[in-house]
Motif scaffolding. Structure first.
Motif, PDB file in Angstrom:
ATOM      1  N   ILE A 148       7.330 -10.443   3.941  1.00 18.67           N
ATOM      2  CA  ILE A 148       6.605  -9.482   4.485  1.00 18.67           C
ATOM      3  C   ILE A 148       6.866  -8.368   3.621  1.00 18.67           C
ATOM      4  O   ILE A 148       7.895  -7.674   3.724  1.00 18.67           O
ATOM      5  N   ALA A 149       5.812  -7.785   3.107  1.00 21.57           N
ATOM      6  CA  ALA A 149       5.809  -6.406   2.385  1.00 21.57           C
ATOM      7  C   ALA A 149       5.738  -5.234   3.403  1.00 21.57           C
ATOM      8  O   ALA A 149       4.992  -5.436   4.485  1.00 21.57           O
ATOM      9  N   TYR A 150       6.309  -4.211   3.143  1.00 20.49           N
ATOM     10  CA  TYR A 150       6.187  -2.750   3.782  1.00 20.49           C
ATOM     11  C   TYR A 150       6.467  -1.558   2.871  1.00 20.49           C
ATOM     12  O   TYR A 150       6.880  -1.757   1.632  1.00 20.49           O
ATOM     13  N   HIS A 151       6.026  -0.601   3.250  1.00 22.99           N
ATOM     14  CA  HIS A 151       6.195   0.617   2.506  1.00 22.99           C
ATOM     15  C   HIS A 151       7.117   1.766   2.936  1.00 22.99           C
ATOM     16  O   HIS A 151       7.582   2.708   2.075  1.00 22.99           O
ATOM     17  N   THR A 152       7.979   1.370   4.050  1.00 24.20           N
ATOM     18  CA  THR A 152       8.830   2.279   4.497  1.00 24.20           C
ATOM     19  C   THR A 152      10.266   2.029   3.808  1.00 24.20           C
ATOM     20  O   THR A 152      10.434   1.137   3.239  1.00 24.20           O
ATOM     21  N   ASP A 153      11.235   3.026   3.997  1.00 25.62           N
ATOM     22  CA  ASP A 153      12.688   2.859   3.349  1.00 25.62           C
ATOM     23  C   ASP A 153      12.534   2.600   2.011  1.00 25.62           C
ATOM     24  O   ASP A 153      13.155   2.009   1.483  1.00 25.62           O
ATOM     25  N   ASP A 154      11.858   3.498   1.404  1.00 27.99           N
ATOM     26  CA  ASP A 154      11.760   3.794  -0.009  1.00 27.99           C
ATOM     27  C   ASP A 154      13.001   4.257  -0.488  1.00 27.99           C
ATOM     28  O   ASP A 154      13.229   5.779  -0.040  1.00 27.99           O
ATOM     29  N   LYS A 202       1.329   3.236   1.179  1.00 32.21           N
ATOM     30  CA  LYS A 202       1.636   3.267  -0.199  1.00 32.21           C
ATOM     31  C   LYS A 202       2.124   4.296  -0.752  1.00 32.21           C
ATOM     32  O   LYS A 202       1.619   5.624  -0.224  1.00 32.21           O
ATOM     33  N   TYR A 203       2.890   4.272  -1.831  1.00 31.48           N
ATOM     34  CA  TYR A 203       3.438   5.358  -2.698  1.00 31.48           C
ATOM     35  C   TYR A 203       2.581   6.501  -2.954  1.00 31.48           C
ATOM     36  O   TYR A 203       2.647   7.666  -2.886  1.00 31.48           O
ATOM     37  N   SER A 204       1.476   6.103  -3.352  1.00 33.97           N
ATOM     38  CA  SER A 204       0.213   6.986  -3.803  1.00 33.97           C
ATOM     39  C   SER A 204      -0.822   7.635  -2.693  1.00 33.97           C
ATOM     40  O   SER A 204      -1.560   8.095  -2.946  1.00 33.97           O
ATOM     41  N   SER A 205      -0.529   6.737  -1.425  1.00 33.28           N
ATOM     42  CA  SER A 205      -1.750   7.123  -0.511  1.00 33.28           C
ATOM     43  C   SER A 205      -1.522   8.348   0.171  1.00 33.28           C
ATOM     44  O   SER A 205      -0.327   8.812   0.490  1.00 33.28           O
ATOM     45  N   ALA A 206      -2.513   9.260   0.319  1.00 37.06           N
ATOM     46  CA  ALA A 206      -2.372  10.259   1.042  1.00 37.06           C
ATOM     47  C   ALA A 206      -1.930  10.076   2.632  1.00 37.06           C
ATOM     48  O   ALA A 206      -2.427   9.138   3.125  1.00 37.06           O
ATOM     49  N   THR A 207      -1.153  11.091   2.947  1.00 41.44           N
ATOM     50  CA  THR A 207      -0.898  10.994   4.482  1.00 41.44           C
ATOM     51  C   THR A 207      -1.997  11.667   5.112  1.00 41.44           C
ATOM     52  O   THR A 207      -2.877  12.243   4.650  1.00 41.44           O
ATOM     53  N   ARG A 208      -2.276  11.608   6.623  1.00 45.11           N
ATOM     54  CA  ARG A 208      -2.954  12.425   7.524  1.00 45.11           C
ATOM     55  C   ARG A 208      -2.914  13.705   7.730  1.00 45.11           C
ATOM     56  O   ARG A 208      -1.777  14.167   7.855  1.00 45.11           O
ATOM     57  N   TYR A 262      11.365  17.127   5.891  1.00 44.51           N
ATOM     58  CA  TYR A 262      10.388  16.575   7.173  1.00 44.51           C
ATOM     59  C   TYR A 262       9.261  15.813   6.721  1.00 44.51           C
ATOM     60  O   TYR A 262       8.959  14.767   7.415  1.00 44.51           O
ATOM     61  N   LEU A 263       8.441  16.218   5.884  1.00 45.71           N
ATOM     62  CA  LEU A 263       7.347  15.439   5.209  1.00 45.71           C
ATOM     63  C   LEU A 263       7.724  14.124   4.430  1.00 45.71           C
ATOM     64  O   LEU A 263       7.214  13.007   4.476  1.00 45.71           O
ATOM     65  N   ASP A 264       9.014  14.360   3.927  1.00 45.53           N
ATOM     66  CA  ASP A 264       9.597  12.901   3.684  1.00 45.53           C
ATOM     67  C   ASP A 264       9.739  11.815   4.481  1.00 45.53           C
ATOM     68  O   ASP A 264       9.596  10.719   4.310  1.00 45.53           O
ATOM     69  N   ILE A 265      10.370  12.144   5.746  1.00 45.01           N
ATOM     70  CA  ILE A 265      10.430  11.419   6.830  1.00 45.01           C
ATOM     71  C   ILE A 265       9.054  10.916   7.144  1.00 45.01           C
ATOM     72  O   ILE A 265       8.908   9.636   7.602  1.00 45.01           O
ATOM     73  N   PHE A 266       8.361  11.829   7.391  1.00 49.01           N
ATOM     74  CA  PHE A 266       6.834  11.542   7.854  1.00 49.01           C
ATOM     75  C   PHE A 266       6.169  10.630   7.014  1.00 49.01           C
ATOM     76  O   PHE A 266       5.552   9.725   7.540  1.00 49.01           O
ATOM     77  N   SER A 267       6.392  10.700   5.779  1.00 49.54           N
ATOM     78  CA  SER A 267       5.317   9.786   4.722  1.00 49.54           C
ATOM     79  C   SER A 267       6.211   8.729   4.695  1.00 49.54           C
ATOM     80  O   SER A 267       5.601   7.575   4.675  1.00 49.54           O
ATOM     81  N   GLY A 268       7.580   8.501   4.655  1.00 48.03           N
ATOM     82  CA  GLY A 268       8.213   7.521   4.326  1.00 48.03           C
ATOM     83  C   GLY A 268       8.661   6.375   5.585  1.00 48.03           C
ATOM     84  O   GLY A 268       8.744   5.300   5.258  1.00 48.03           O
ATOM     85  N   PHE A 269       8.580   7.052   6.682  1.00 46.77           N
ATOM     86  CA  PHE A 269       9.094   6.149   7.891  1.00 46.77           C
ATOM     87  C   PHE A 269       7.701   6.009   8.993  1.00 46.77           C
ATOM     88  O   PHE A 269       7.321   5.192   9.577  1.00 46.77           O
ATOM     89  N   ILE A 270       7.190   7.273   9.242  1.00 44.97           N
ATOM     90  CA  ILE A 270       6.232   7.514  10.437  1.00 44.97           C
ATOM     91  C   ILE A 270       4.712   7.034   9.871  1.00 44.97           C
ATOM     92  O   ILE A 270       4.159   6.035  10.473  1.00 44.97           O
ATOM     93  N   GLU A 271       4.412   7.250   8.803  1.00 48.64           N
ATOM     94  CA  GLU A 271       3.206   6.857   8.222  1.00 48.64           C
ATOM     95  C   GLU A 271       3.368   5.434   7.378  1.00 48.64           C
ATOM     96  O   GLU A 271       2.684   4.392   7.640  1.00 48.64           O
ATOM     97  N   GLY A 272       4.417   5.571   6.629  1.00 47.43           N
ATOM     98  CA  GLY A 272       4.697   4.377   5.870  1.00 47.43           C
ATOM     99  C   GLY A 272       3.742   3.674   5.040  1.00 47.43           C
ATOM    100  O   GLY A 272       3.577   2.486   5.092  1.00 47.43           O
TER     101      GLY A 272
END
Length: 290
Positions: A23-29, A180-186, A168-178
């Protein structure tokens, strides 16, 4: 759950699809979190780690072992239910549930209900516009992991609050939104970081759980698939829901760490998890029907 035994499995027993790939995932980068550790001063990083979102940093520091096949088979043992934000898996004669309740218990995150959860009111101020410009993001978008990493690499001389915002944005992008690396968060959610106290105390647990469940519901488990958000929580849920399996394969840590998300180091490898779950069934049935 009413009449659970009458619910149909999503796959016939014995005909669950073999995992084509992990299973692929984007969290835990790894890159995302090594950069934030280097960018923040020691006291800032410790403050972030002890905040209400710090469980993600603590989890990252554990070097958790991802067991993709275990999670895949548990997802394939699901029952076909109507409740969108509950997952029930049938293990032998026993059913186990994953819902917001279990997510909150495992992570310790704030999961309280609020209106307009994913579209909170947040005024675009001059300060916000200036900060967004500094990190190289349009004020109408949320920063991607890629943009956050670039900003973290050049933030040493920034004001402390701005460095904390990046943390905080690092956590938001990396774990909460999870995503792709280049995808914008909300943007509607990312903008909350301008008020650090409000951001820390926001019900991110409810946001994260919803992202995860929406992603799971959209997947075809007969093909290779990618899950958004914090998929690793399902593996820890399995360890707690099936204690014998958790003891044998989850590498439990001593002294019952809190929250329960931190109680196992996990385990990598191509183990026969389908058979392991079947052996767990015998143990569960023996305990239940003695």
């Amino acid at each position: 759950m009413d009449s659970l035994e009458l619910r149909k499995r999503i796959f016939t027993l014995g005909k669950e699809p073999f995992p084509i790939k992990n299973i692929a995932y984007h969290t835990d980068d790894s890159k995302l979190f090594s950069v934030v550790r280097d960018a923040l001063h020691d006291d800032e990083y410790e403050e972030l780690k002890e905040s209400r979102l710090g469980v993600f940093l603590k989890f990252k520091e554990m070097d958790f072992g991802w067991a993709s096949r275990l999670v895949h088979y548990m997802l394939c043992f699901q029952l076909n239910i109507k409740k969108k934000y509950e997952l029930w898996s049938l293990v032998g004669a026993d059913s186990v549930r994953f819902s917001l309740i279990e997510f909150e218990q495992l992570t310790g995150l704030n999961c309280e209900y609020i209106e307009h959860l994913e579209n909170p009111r947040c005024e675009v101020t001059n300060e916000m516009a200036s900060f967004w410009e500094r990190i190289g993001v349009s004020v109408d978008a949320g920063p991607s992991s890629e943009q956050i990493i670039r900003a973290l690499k050049r933030c040493q001389e920034w004001f402390r609050d701005d460095r904390m915002r990046l943390g905080y944005l690092d956590i938001f992008s990396g774990f909460i939104e999870g995503r792709k690396y280049s995808s914008a968060t909300r943007a509607s959610l990312a903008r909350l970081v301008m008020d650090l106290e409000r951001f820390e105390n926001y019900p991110w647990g409810r946001v994260a759980f919803k992202v995860l469940m929406d992603s799971l519901r959209a997947k075809d488990f007969t093909k290779s698939y990618t899950i958004d958000e914090f998929i690793q929580v399902l593996q820890v849920w399995i360890y707690h829901a099936l204690p014998e399996l958790g003891a044998n394969y989850g590498n439990p840590l001593p002294n019952r760490p809190s929250p329960p998300l931190l109680a196992f180091k996990g385990g990598k490898g191509r183990k026969c998890f389908k058979d392991a779950i079947s052996r767990q069934v015998i143990s569960l049935n023996s305990t239940t029907y003695m």
